[in-house]
Write a protein that holds these residues in place. Structure first.
Motif, PDB file in Angstrom:
ATOM      1  N   GLY A  40       0.803  -1.223   0.000  1.00  0.00           N
ATOM      2  CA  GLY A  40       0.000   0.000   0.000  1.00  0.00           C
ATOM      3  C   GLY A  40       0.834   1.269   0.000  1.00  0.00           C
ATOM      4  N   ASP A  41       2.083   1.185   0.475  1.00  0.00           N
ATOM      5  CA  ASP A  41       2.938   2.376   0.510  1.00  0.00           C
ATOM      6  C   ASP A  41       3.216   2.936  -0.878  1.00  0.00           C
ATOM      7  N   ASP A  43       1.112   2.549  -3.500  1.00  0.00           N
ATOM      8  CA  ASP A  43      -0.166   2.634  -4.211  1.00  0.00           C
ATOM      9  C   ASP A  43      -0.667   4.073  -4.178  1.00  0.00           C
ATOM     10  N   THR A  45      -3.390   5.400  -4.749  1.00  0.00           N
ATOM     11  CA  THR A  45      -4.744   5.600  -4.225  1.00  0.00           C
ATOM     12  C   THR A  45      -4.842   5.386  -2.720  1.00  0.00           C
ATOM     13  N   ALA A  46      -3.806   4.792  -2.113  1.00  0.00           N
ATOM     14  CA  ALA A  46      -3.908   4.443  -0.699  1.00  0.00           C
ATOM     15  C   ALA A  46      -2.738   4.928   0.156  1.00  0.00           C
ATOM     16  N   SER A  47      -1.646   5.293  -0.441  1.00  0.00           N
ATOM     17  CA  SER A  47      -0.426   5.582   0.310  1.00  0.00           C
ATOM     18  C   SER A  47      -0.517   6.859   1.128  1.00  0.00           C
ATOM     19  N   THR A  48       0.117   6.813   2.297  1.00  0.00           N
ATOM     20  CA  THR A  48       0.260   8.008   3.128  1.00  0.00           C
ATOM     21  C   THR A  48       1.647   8.611   2.929  1.00  0.00           C
TER      22      THR A  48
END
Length: 173
Positions: A40-41, A43, A45-48
């Motif tokens: 997710g890191d 991605d 669309t999802a990474s912070t």
């Protein structure tokens, strides 16, 4: 290192490039323990995390190189090779080489931090900011040894301790 080189830890020397570059291929193993990257890191669309392109990171680093910035870190050659950037020797302070005796093995940042800073780092997953900060602190210690003309003596003691500990940080109780 040149005598004219000055570095003031109070006014400069803080980590500020921590870019994450998304990968177009599927990633099957993030090797999180070493990379510090979780699913997710990378991605968008999802990474912070701050995601950027390889080209943008290249341009940023290229600008810093051209501006004459000094890069301090541990094992920087790998980072520059990944970006395909050549940096002059005068612009690189690499603790992996500062704390190396000629023709001897390289020592880990983890061991150097334990030995010189009484600091345990790299517990759990990799944190590039922790590594960068530690390299800066080690560089400051090196400058202290240099000012006292004690670098050769300190390196000999370091390697004796490293060898006695089989090149590893002793287990903490």
């Amino acid at each position: 290192m040149q005598d004219s080189f000055r570095f003031d830890m109070k006014t400069s020397g803080m980590p500020f490039v921590d870019d994450y570059i998304p990968c177009e291929e599927d990633i099957f193993d993030y090797v999180t323990e070493y990379s510090g990257i979780y699913p997710g890191d990378l991605d968008p669309t999802a990474s912070t995390k701050y995601l950027t392109s390889m080209k943008t990171t290249y341009k940023r680093i290229r600008y810093l190189v051209d501006a004459g910035c000094i890069f301090v870190g541990h094992g920087l050659k790998n980072d520059f090779d990944m970006l395909n950037i050549v940096v002059t020797v005068e612009q690189v302070v690499d603790t992996v080489h500062l704390f190396q005796l000629p023709n001897q093995r390289l020592l880990s940042l983890k061991f150097l931090a334990w030995y010189f800073l009484d600091k345990i780092i790299q517990v759990g997953t990799h944190d590039p900011t922790e590594d960068a900060t530690t390299a800066l602190e080690l560089f400051q210690r090196y400058r202290e040894f240099e000012a006292l003309n004690k670098v050769p003596e300190v390196l000999c003691q370091l390697y004796k301790k490293a060898q006695a500990n089989q090149w590893r940080v002793p287990r903490q109780l």
